[in-house]
Structure formats: C-alpha cells, structure tokens
Design a protein around this motif. Structure first.
Motif, PDB file in Angstrom:
ATOM      1  N   THR A  14       1.001  13.592  14.046  1.00 22.95           N
ATOM      2  CA  THR A  14       2.021  14.417  14.709  1.00 22.95           C
ATOM      3  C   THR A  14       1.382  15.579  15.454  1.00 22.95           C
ATOM      4  N   VAL A  15       0.486  16.229  14.801  1.00 26.17           N
ATOM      5  CA  VAL A  15      -0.181  17.374  15.431  1.00 26.17           C
ATOM      6  C   VAL A  15      -1.026  16.898  16.622  1.00 26.17           C
ATOM      7  N   LEU A  16      -1.702  15.764  16.418  1.00 25.60           N
ATOM      8  CA  LEU A  16      -2.533  15.249  17.515  1.00 25.60           C
ATOM      9  C   LEU A  16      -1.700  14.972  18.762  1.00 25.60           C
ATOM     10  N   VAL A  17      -0.609  14.309  18.574  1.00 22.35           N
ATOM     11  CA  VAL A  17       0.217  13.961  19.733  1.00 22.35           C
ATOM     12  C   VAL A  17       0.817  15.215  20.352  1.00 22.35           C
ATOM     13  N   LEU A  18       1.275  16.131  19.515  1.00 24.25           N
ATOM     14  CA  LEU A  18       1.898  17.354  20.030  1.00 24.25           C
ATOM     15  C   LEU A  18       0.899  18.178  20.828  1.00 24.25           C
ATOM     16  N   LEU A  19      -0.288  18.334  20.245  1.00 22.02           N
ATOM     17  CA  LEU A  19      -1.315  19.087  20.963  1.00 22.02           C
ATOM     18  C   LEU A  19      -1.784  18.327  22.190  1.00 22.02           C
ATOM     19  N   GLY A  20      -1.851  17.051  22.029  1.00 18.97           N
ATOM     20  CA  GLY A  20      -2.274  16.252  23.172  1.00 18.97           C
ATOM     21  C   GLY A  20      -1.354  16.429  24.362  1.00 18.97           C
TER      22      GLY A  20
END
Lengths: 222, 762, 206
Positions: A14-20
C-alpha cells in the motif's frame, strides 16, 4: 505472528503504490509492486481455473464419468486443445474454430440479453410511466414525460445520421439537433452523477486504506 | 472466305481477325464498332462492310497494269466501257492522267440521264440504293457543294460541313443529273442529296420542299445566316442562277466560283483533275483575287502564319484535290479533315482581330443539334431569285459558331466526319472520297480529342471529398505550440491536493470524533431492499453473488456488511458465487468482516467462468453449471443448498458489484428466470446511476448503493459497524472534493477576468 | 471468404443459443444448454491460454539480450511461486492460499483505486479550467449536487418540508439519461451480435 505477515505485506505494498503515485509512476518501487501484483493475480487465476473449470468439466468426466458424459466432454476437449494452438503463431489458425465458437456463443447471449433484458423492459418501463391507473396523478404523468423526453433525447444525441447538403458538411436535421441538445444536458447530468459516484467509491477506498494503515500503526505502537 | 491482307505488312490474316498477327496493326477500322446511327451514314457503313477486302490492295499493284488489277475491277472497267463508251471531250483528254478505275467511274458518270442504277454493275447496284455519294459522282458538279448543306436541318450535314472541301471533289466530276430513285432508298443524308440534285432540274423555282430553305436564302444573298464552314472557301452569292439548265455546258450551270474552278481546269488543259499540281496558282495572286464575300471565310488565321502554297504538292494529295486547291482564294489548300477548333476563325471578325481560341469546355450542344431549326428561320426565297451583287460580308452566324466546339466536346462525332472526306491515296480506290481507311488507320496520328478537364462528380461525392479534406486538414494543421510547461507545478499541485485530502480524512479517522450527523432520511430503494430481506422466510436459501473487484472491496464491504448481518439474523442459507476470479476469496472476506462466518450456513460455489454465457447457463441449470463448490466437493448436496434445484427456488438473489456492466449482465441473463424471486443489488456508488433505470422498470427490487447506502441500511436495521468509524472521514472527504471544484471554478473565473483586459491591451 | 468453417460454426452455435431465448422448448433448450456448457469450458481454457501467453512474453523479455526487462523475472518468479503454492496447498479453497489475494491483490488494487480519488480531486479542481461552457457548467453542477447526495448530508431530516421532494427529484434526474445510455448500449450490443451472427464481422479469423 505468521498470521500478521499478509497484513504487513499488504501495508508495505500500500505504501509503495501510494508513494509511487506521488513520486511518479516510473519509479522502481511502483513498478515492482505492480509486477508482483500481476504475477500473484495470474498465478491465482491459473490455479483457480484449473481447479474450478478444467478439473470438474474436463478431467473428472473423462476419468470417472459415464459414457454420455465422456462423449459430451470430447467436443470441448478437442476445442480446448485447438485453442492451445493460439499460443504458437505458426499454428494459431488452428485455434480459429474455438474462437469462433466462443464468439458465436457470446454474440447470441449478448443479443438475447439485450433484447429481453434491456430493450423490451426499458421501453415498457417508459410506457408504464403513463399508466395513470397505477396512481400518482399528475406528478406521475410529469415524471413520465420527463423520463421519456430525457430517454429519447439521449438516444437522439447518439444518432449520427446526417442529411447530405450541397457544399456543406452533412448535418443532422434541425429537430434532431434540437433534441440532441436537450439530450446532451441529460447526458451531462448523468455523467456528473457518475463522476460523483466514481469519486465517492475511490474516496471510500482511500479511507479504507488510510484506516487500515492507521490501525496497523496503532497496533504496532500501542 | 478470303483472308484479309494487312495494310501494313501485307501478310494474310483471317477474315474475322481485327489485328494483324504479324505486325499487330489493326485490320478493321474502329468505327465499325460504333453504333450505326451515331454519325456514320449508312452508305459508309455498307461500303465498309462490302469493300473491306478490296480496299487492302496495295497501290503498287494497281500501277502495274491490268495484269495486276483484281478481277472485280477489271470487270467493272470492261462493263463500263461496254455500256458507257469511251470518255469524251475533256474527260477523254484527261483520261491519261487518271487512274483506270476513275476513268471507268467517269465514264459511268457520263451516262445518259435516262440510265438508272439498274445499269450499274452488280456491286454498284447494291451501293447505289443507299450510297448517295455514288450518285453524286455521277451527277453534275454543282450538286456537290450544296450536298453538305442540304441536310442542314439534321446532324449529319453538320458533321460534314467542315469537310466540305473534300466533298467538293466528286462534285466536280462531270455528269448528268440522275433520275435514280435515291431518295426513297437512301437514308437522310442520301435524301438530302437527291433533293439537292433535283434543284437544277427545275431552275427558277424555290426549293421549298426538297432542299433546305436556309441554304437557298444564303444563296440569295441574305447574309443573316451564311453557313460558315470554317475556313472553307465558299461564295454563296455565286449559286446557280435561274434559267440555267443542266445539260451539256456544265459551266453554264455552275456558279461563278465553280465556274472559276472550271476555268482554271480549262486552263490546265480542260482537265477537272489537275495533274501534279503544276498548274496551281501562287498564293499571292489568289489572295488578290479573293472575292469580297470570301473575306471572313477564306482568310483563316493560319493562312498568314503557315501559308499552304509554300508547301509543295505532296504525293499524298490527289490531283483533283490539288487542282481544287489551286483555285482556292489565297491559294489555301482545302482542309479535308475536320477543323480543329483552335483553327477556326471567329465569325464576323478579321483574322487579325480574332481572339484566342476558347477552350469550349463549358459549351453545351446547341439545341438545334437535336432539333430541326424552326420553319420561320428558314429563308423563303430561292437562291436564283435573289441578287448576288449586294451581298454583304458574310458573317458566321452564332449557331454555326457554336458548331465548332462540338468537334472537341464530342470527339466521336468528329471522327466519322474525318472519315467521310478522306481521299484514298493508293490502291484501286485512289481518289475516291470516303473510302475505308486502310494502311493509314494504324499509323494515323490525329489530334487527341479535347476532353473536359473538369471531373464529373456528384454532390454526394463532393460532400465526401469535403469531409475527407476537412479531416485531413485537421490532421495536417499544425497544432498551436503550447508553452513549455514544467511538470513540477502540476506535480506540486497534485501532491498538495493529495496531502490536503489525506489530512481531511486522517483527521476524523484519528480523532474518532463522530461529529457528523447520521442519515435519517432513507432512499426508497434501500428501504425496499430492507423490507424484502426482512420478509424472507427463516432459513431461506439466498444466492449471494460477490461480483466486485478487490479494488473496491472496502466500499463494498461497508455497504454489504449490514445486509449480510441481517441475513444472518434471518438465518438465511447462503450460496456464494462469482464470475470474478477474486470473488470467492472476497466472499469469504466479506463474511469474515461481517463476523458471521462461523454462524452463517453457506456454500461457496466459487468461480463461474464464461461471463454472460456462464450466467446464462447458471440461470438455466445451476446444478450443472456449478456442480462442485470451491472446495471441490459436490455443492448441491450441502445443507445450505438443500431443496434448491432451480435458480428460482432461492428466496432472493443479491448481487454485490461495483460494475454497472456486471449488474446489467445479471439483470439481463438471470433476472428473466427468477420469476417472483426478488433480485436485489448492493452496488458501488459509481454503478448506482446505471442500475437505477432497472429499479424503475421493476427488474431490480431493491438497491443499496455505496457507503451511504450501507449507512442507511444500518440505520434502518439499527446496526453499528465499521461504517460509523469512517462516516466523518467520508463526509469530510466529499466536502474537500466540493471545495476543490469550487476553488478551481473561482480560480478560472478570476483568470478569465484578468486575462481579458490584458488581451484588450495587447 | 475468410475462415468459412469457423464462420459457419459461429453462426450455427449463435443461432441455436439465440433460439433458446425466444423458443424455450424441448430440444432447443437442451441443445442450448449443451452448447453453453462447452462455451464455459472454452472460456476457462481461454483464460489459461492467456496466462500462458503472458508468461511466454515475460520469459522472452527476461531472456532476450539487450532488451532485458528487469521486472519480468520478478513476475515469473512470483507467478511460479503462486502456482506452486496453489497446487501444493490443494487449490483455491485453502485459506492460506487465499492470503495471496488478501495480502497482495486487495492492498494493491485498493490503493490504486484510492489513488484515483486524489487524481479525481485534482481533475475536479480543473473541471472549469479546461473549457467553460454550458455543458461544463451542467456537468460541474451535477457533480457537486450528487457529491452532496452521496455524502448523506442531505439525508438528515432537518424539518424542511421540501427536502424529501427535492431528494426524490435529484434521484430521478439521472434516470432519464441513464436509460437512454442503456438503450444505446443494448442497441449497440444487438448490432454487434447480429453482425457476428450474419458473418459480417469475423473477429476470430485473425
């Protein structure tokens, strides 16, 4: 603790996609997350189809079915084998028959559903709005007129038949253009409500993800 | 049948061959394939049909003497000598310069008037019936000039008007008027000839019936409509006078201009067929002698630029034609073929003042080409009664001027005209006019017909072309250069919006204030849904289709959890099914999130492949379509599905989907088979507007849409749940979105207000 | 004519199935059900073929020199691991195997949908900036109204007598346009399907 692994993995992704998204879709983390997602999703579907389609509909009847079941299983088996040839470019033409079968069946189902499930029923619904015996009086009649005008004008907006004109671009007749203008307003209203719905749905997903992360943090901190 | 000798290489070819097998030269003229009534007279067609084999004889063989003459020609000569005797007078003197066959023809032409075509040779009898030109050969000279004009009311003469010079040659052939019944046998063209030939027999009478009145008027000196034949040399004031009788003195019958021709012939040894052109008068002298009336006609523009007399008399020109050319004013050689439009002088103008030749692209055929000229336009006076001295300068009438472009616009008419006056230069038919082309056809180089350059397209094609042009123009039109904008501000704005939105959501989530009011006004669809579930019998089997994607599982779980909770309260037996591969797992998650997984009796049927086709089969025979459950066991023998054989034996069918298309598929494929079983929908907020019409039509009996719908359902059933934790954040987020929209609108309005004055200043 | 046999198969199968909708009797229904059952098997096999083709493509991208995609090996490894786990755990009914959906698919897809909210908020702010016109104003007004309706803030009874009527009218407004769109979609489906059944369109002959 092993039961928390999926939750942690989910949080990380979730964090990866959001930051991405915030940093740009071409960064390493975002792409890594999407490739992992695709790999897992295809693997899951592969297993699911094997267990839910191939095994009960092809393997089981052939191995333990009656004669009738075996006979009825042979045609789809042959068509399935032919469909596999689609993977190989040199032999892909052998799969055309299977694709034709699928397309023909899909077209028939689409026609039957559209006619019986939408065209007739929606037309009848527009007519029934003028059934004053059902009660409602003048308000029902006004509602019927409003719905009918909106439906017809929306349909006319998608009517692109134009009359040929001398030395000018083809144009729709004036009544059709006027009705299409009214239909455009109805379509704008409908699309506005759809836009609001899409935003509401995605907002709910964002709330759910933020709540998930917040709960995870609370769990880890407290 | 005899083979055809190729005019080019002399090789024999089959009679039906059109192209020589050896040299590929065309053996049969192209005109033979044209419709017979176009512009080719019947006599010419008949001649072609009958003389094709003969006209191929090479000229060298003819010169060799009688031994080389074909039999048929020898018979003609012999018979002509027997029946017509030897040529007399001037004709006899000139006979030595003539080809033998022409001598024979002349001999026949000098037969007594009483002789009819019945005296002709057999092959000519056939021709005589239709071929007026042969009659013209035998008739008197004056008859020939008027022959083209005779049929002036119709099309044929027009095509031959420009070829008048060629037709003049046979008219010079001495002979007596013939009584042969040409008129009844010949076609229009031939009848004109016969009428014309009758005129000299009754001199002094107006040609009211047979000949054309307009021609008579022209001959009478009325200059309103002189028949201009381009550069043809023709003096209308010298038509035959009254009182002249056709008889022995032919020149007395001839008009003056023909008399001049006859005089010149006499000066050349009294031979109408001048030999070798040595007697041709120089051009300068002839120009000085040009009658006044010839001015506009006899001095075409090309006479100054390319004086014909400078050209040596070529071998290709027949002698008789050379003699005729010698008498032409200005010494111009009569043009045998059709005149090119650009060579024609303008009517009524001096050559020096002639404008440039018009292209005539837009000239339409005049009406008179299709209709006979009205009777009132025809001059009534016969030419013999009108004086010729007071004739004014001939002017080319408008209708005749309009004739010229016909040849360029309608080239197919020009070709036969060219053929009509073609003079055979070699072979046994040398000197004959109108003979079928032989060797020259393959090698002839003619000016190509002038076709209109304008493309003939219809209005629809115009419109399509305009559309395509517009589309291509849009594609080819360079886009206005957009200013190089950095992505940094856009990204910053996006990040700022994200941070503001996240903050607006996190604040109520973290604070857990629950400050926003809960809904207490409910949508009718949600109320109907709740009432149907409430009315389900206890332990009723309910089909729950979990059709949403994982991406919207958060919203769908919030919306569906109150429903599942109430189903659990109703002790419903659930059958879970999904056409979405993730559906079986999401269904398990839903039950787990609702906290009813342990307490609810359910069977997860798993994944239903095939999309709409799978739905149709499932609606038709659910036990076959989903024989096994997700766990691989027989599904329909489980306790949850006991007693369910058909899909309409469920107590209700509830579809949970975020996709309007999936909802439509269930409505279209499954709902018709449900009968009285209610179809209920728990949909995402994004799909609700598209499902609403199906509620209106009664195909869907109840709907819960989105998180707000779930909240309403929970409020109706007095349930709590996770939705309460998210309710404030949900509303804050929507308010933030509205604020963004309004902010963007305000910014846009201000930007427009400040941008317009700047533009005005600029 | 391209692919005559395949076209004939498509037409015959389609007509029999279509006949089952309008003449639901006896042999027609039996034939229709059998043909539909075969179609479902083929649809499942088509999904497998698609997955195999995807793996094949990524295998090529992983092995071709010069154009090697560094992420394709990750996809292949994850795919093989998932398939291996699925078969090892006995299929999709295993709760442990189902965690691949809970741990990977749901978080990623939900986050992508959540990110959409940010993108839509940004787009909403620029709605009027792109093109100011009647339709844009109608669209923006409709969006704001239905955002308010979806929020539930209007569903709070404030005692205003006209509120219920206003909410009812607001809920009915999109129905007219939606019905027109649905009819248009149905007509499009009808046309497309008929073209296939008449052999005009042959998307399978490629």
């Amino acid at each position: 603790m092993p039961e928390n692994i999926p939750i942690l993995v989910g949080a990380v992704l979730t964090v990866l996609v959001l930051l991405g998204y915030l940093l740009g879709e071409n960064n390493f983390l975002f792409r890594l997350a999407t490739y992992i997602f695709i790999g897992v999703a295809t693997g899951y579907v592969f297993v699911l189809v094997f267990y839910q389609v191939i095994t009960p509909r092809l393997i089981r009847p052939l191995l333990s079915g009656s004669f009738e079941q075996i006979v009825l299983t042979l045609p789809p088996l042959v068509l399935s084998v032919m469909l596999v040839f689609k993977i190989f470019p040199n032999l892909s033409r052998l799969g055309n028959l299977s694709m034709a079968y699928l397309v023909g069946a899909g077209a028939a189902v689409a026609i039957g559903g559209a006619v019986l499930g939408t065209l007739i029923t929606q037309a009848r619904a527009s007519i029934n709005l003028f059934d004053l015996s059902a009660g409602g009086g003048i308000s029902r009649l006004l509602d019927g007129v409003f719905i009918l005008v909106g439906t017809l004008s929306t349909l006319l907006y998608f009517s692109f038949s134009a009359k040929a004109q001398r030395n000018a671009a083809p144009q729709r007749p004036v009544p059709v253009r006027a009705a299409a203008g009214v239909g455009q307003i109805f379509i704008a209203i409908t699309l506005g409500s759809l836009f609001a719905g899409v935003f509401t749905a995605s907002l709910t997903a964002l709330i759910e993800r933020l709540g998930f992360l917040l709960n995870l943090v609370r769990t880890m901190v407290f | 049948m005899a083979d055809i000798l190729c005019p080019m290489c002399g090789k024999p070819n089959p009679a039906e061959a059109e192209i020589c097998w050896s040299c590929q030269a065309r053996l049969k003229p192209l005109q033979a394939q044209q419709p017979p009534d176009d512009s080719v007279p019947d006599w010419l067609r008949d001649m072609r049909a009958g003389q094709e084999p003969e006209e191929d004889a090479p000229a060298a063989e003819e010169a060799a003497g009688d031994a080389d003459i074909p039999d048929w020609l020898a018979r003609i000569r012999q018979r002509g000598q027997e029946e017509g005797g030897e040529p007399q007078g001037q004709d006899a003197e000139s006979a030595s310069d003539m080809p033998d066959w022409m001598k024979d023809l002349r001999a026949e032409g000098q037969e007594p008037a009483g002789q009819s075509s019945g005296d002709l040779p057999a092959w000519m009898k056939d021709e005589a019936a239709d071929s007026s030109w042969l009659n013209g050969l035998r008739e008197e000279g004056p008859s020939a000039p008027a022959a083209p004009a005779e049929g002036g009311a119709e099309n044929d003469w027009l095509s031959s008007l420009s070829d008048w010079g060629g037709d003049a040659a046979p008219a010079e052939t001495p002979g007596e008027p013939s009584n042969a019944p040409q008129a009844e046998a010949s076609q229009e063209w031939g009848s004109d000839l016969s009428d014309w030939s009758a005129a000299p027999q009754q001199p002094g009478q107006p040609e009211a019936a047979g000949s054309e009145d307009w021609l008579s008027a022209l001959g009478g000196g009325e200059q309103e409509e002189p028949p201009a034949t381009g550069a043809q040399v023709f003096s209308w004031d010298e038509l035959p006078e009254a009182g002249h009788t056709p008889g022995a003195a032919m020149t007395g019958q001839l008009p003056d201009w023909l008399g001049q021709m006859a005089n010149s012939e006499a000066a050349a040894g009294s031979n109408p067929f001048l030999g070798d052109g040595e007697e041709t008068t120089p051009a300068g002298e002839e120009q000085q002698e040009t009658p006044a009336g010839f001015g506009p006609f006899s001095t075409p523009p090309f006479s100054d630029e390319a004086p014909v007399p400078e050209l040596p008399a070529s071998d290709d020109t027949p002698d008789w034609l050379k003699a005729f050319a010698a008498d032409l004013p200005g010494g111009e050689e009569p043009v045998a073929g059709p005149f090119p439009a650009e060579d024609l002088p303008e009517p009524g103008e001096q050559p020096q003042e002639q404008p440039a030749v018009m292209p005539y692209e837009n000239v339409e055929l005049p009406d008179w080409l299709d209709k006979a000229p009205p009777a009132e336009e025809k001059p009534e006076q016969p030419p013999a009664l009108e004086g010729g001295e007071d004739l004014a300068m001939a002017q080319l009438p408008g209708w005749l001027a309009a004739m010229r472009p016909v040849e360029s616009v309608v080239p197919q008419n020009a070709l036969p005209a060219e053929e009509d006056d073609r003079v055979e230069k070699s072979g046994p038919l040398a000197g004959l006019v109108g003979a079928l082309p032989g060797e020259s056809l393959a090698t002839r180089v003619s000016k190509p017909a002038a076709y209109s350059a304008r493309l003939q397209v219809s209005d629809r094609q115009h419109q399509h072309a305009a559309l395509i042009e517009e589309m291509l123009g849009d594609e080819a039109r360079p886009q206005a250069p957009r200013g190089e904008r950095s992505h940094i501000p856009e990204r910053i704005v996006r990040v700022v919006i994200a941070l503001v939105l996240i903050a607006a959501l996190l604040l109520p989530l973290a604070s857990n204030l629950r400050s926003m009011p809960l809904p207490n006004l409910f949508q009718p669809d949600t109320v109907a849904f709740q009432r149907i579930v409430e009315g389900l019998p206890a332990s009723a089997p309910v089909l729950l289709a979990v059709e949403y994607e994982p991406g919207l599982s958060g919203e769908m779980q919030l919306a569906a959890a109150p429903v599942v909770n109430q189903l659990t309260v109703r002790s419903a037996r659930l059958a879970l099914v999904s056409t979405n591969p993730s559906g079986p797992v999401l269904a398990e998650n839903l039950l787990g999130a609702a906290g009813v997984r342990e307490s609810l009796l359910y069977t997860n049927l798993g994944f239903l492949p095939g999309g709409t086709a799978g739905l149709q089969e499932f609606a038709s025979r659910p036990r076959v379509a989903m024989q096994y459950g997700l766990d691989g066991e027989l599904a329909w023998s489980t306790e949850a599905l006991t007693g369910v054989e058909e899909i309409n034996q469920f107590g209700a069918v509830i579809v949970l989907t975020e996709n309007a298309e999936t909802a439509r598929a269930w409505i279209e494929q499954v709902q018709p088979r449900l009968g009285d079983v209610p179809l209920l929908m728990v949909v995402s907020a994004q799909a609700a507007p598209m499902v609403q019409p199906y509620i209106d039509s009664g195909q869907v009996q109840g709907m819960v849409s989105g998180m707000s719908g779930g909240a309403m359902y929970a409020q109706i059933t007095s349930q709590g749940g996770a939705w309460l934790d998210y309710w404030d954040a949900y509303q804050f987020g929507i308010f933030a979105a509205i604020a963004f929209i309004l902010l963007g609108g305000v910014v846009q309005i201000f930007s427009l207000l400040f941008r317009r004055p700047a533009r005005r200043k600029a | 004519m391209r692919a005559p046999v395949a076209t004939a198969v498509a037409i015959v199968v389609g007509l029999i199935i279509l006949l089952g909708y309008f003449v639901p009797v006896g042999i027609v229904l039996v034939l229709r059900d059998v043909l539909l059952g075969w179609a479902i098997v083929l649809a499942g096999m088509a999904a497998l073929v698609g997955i195999i083709n995807l793996v094949k493509v990524h295998w090529r991208k992983s092995t071709v020199r010069g154009e090697r995609d560094p992420y394709s090996p990750v996809l292949l490894i994850v795919f093989l691991a998932t398939v291996g786990a699925g078969f090892a755990l006995g299929g999709p009914s295993n709760p442990t195997f189902q965690q691949v959906v809970n741990a990977v698919q749901i978080p990623v897809e939900t986050t992508l949908t959540a990110v959409l909210a940010i993108a839509l908020a940004y787009a909403a702010m620029r709605l009027l900036g792109r093109r100011m016109g009647l339709m844009a104003i109608v669209f923006v007004t409709s969006t704001v109204l239905y955002l308010l309706l979806n929020s539930g803030i209007l569903a709070v009874d404030s005692g205003a007598p006209a509120l219920k009527s206003a909410l009812g009218v607001l809920q009915r407004l999109p129905v007219a346009g939606a019905r027109g769109i649905l009819l248009g979609i149905a007509l499009g489906s009808l046309t497309t399907g008929l073209r296939v059944l008449m052999g005009v369109d042959r998307p399978f002959s490629g």
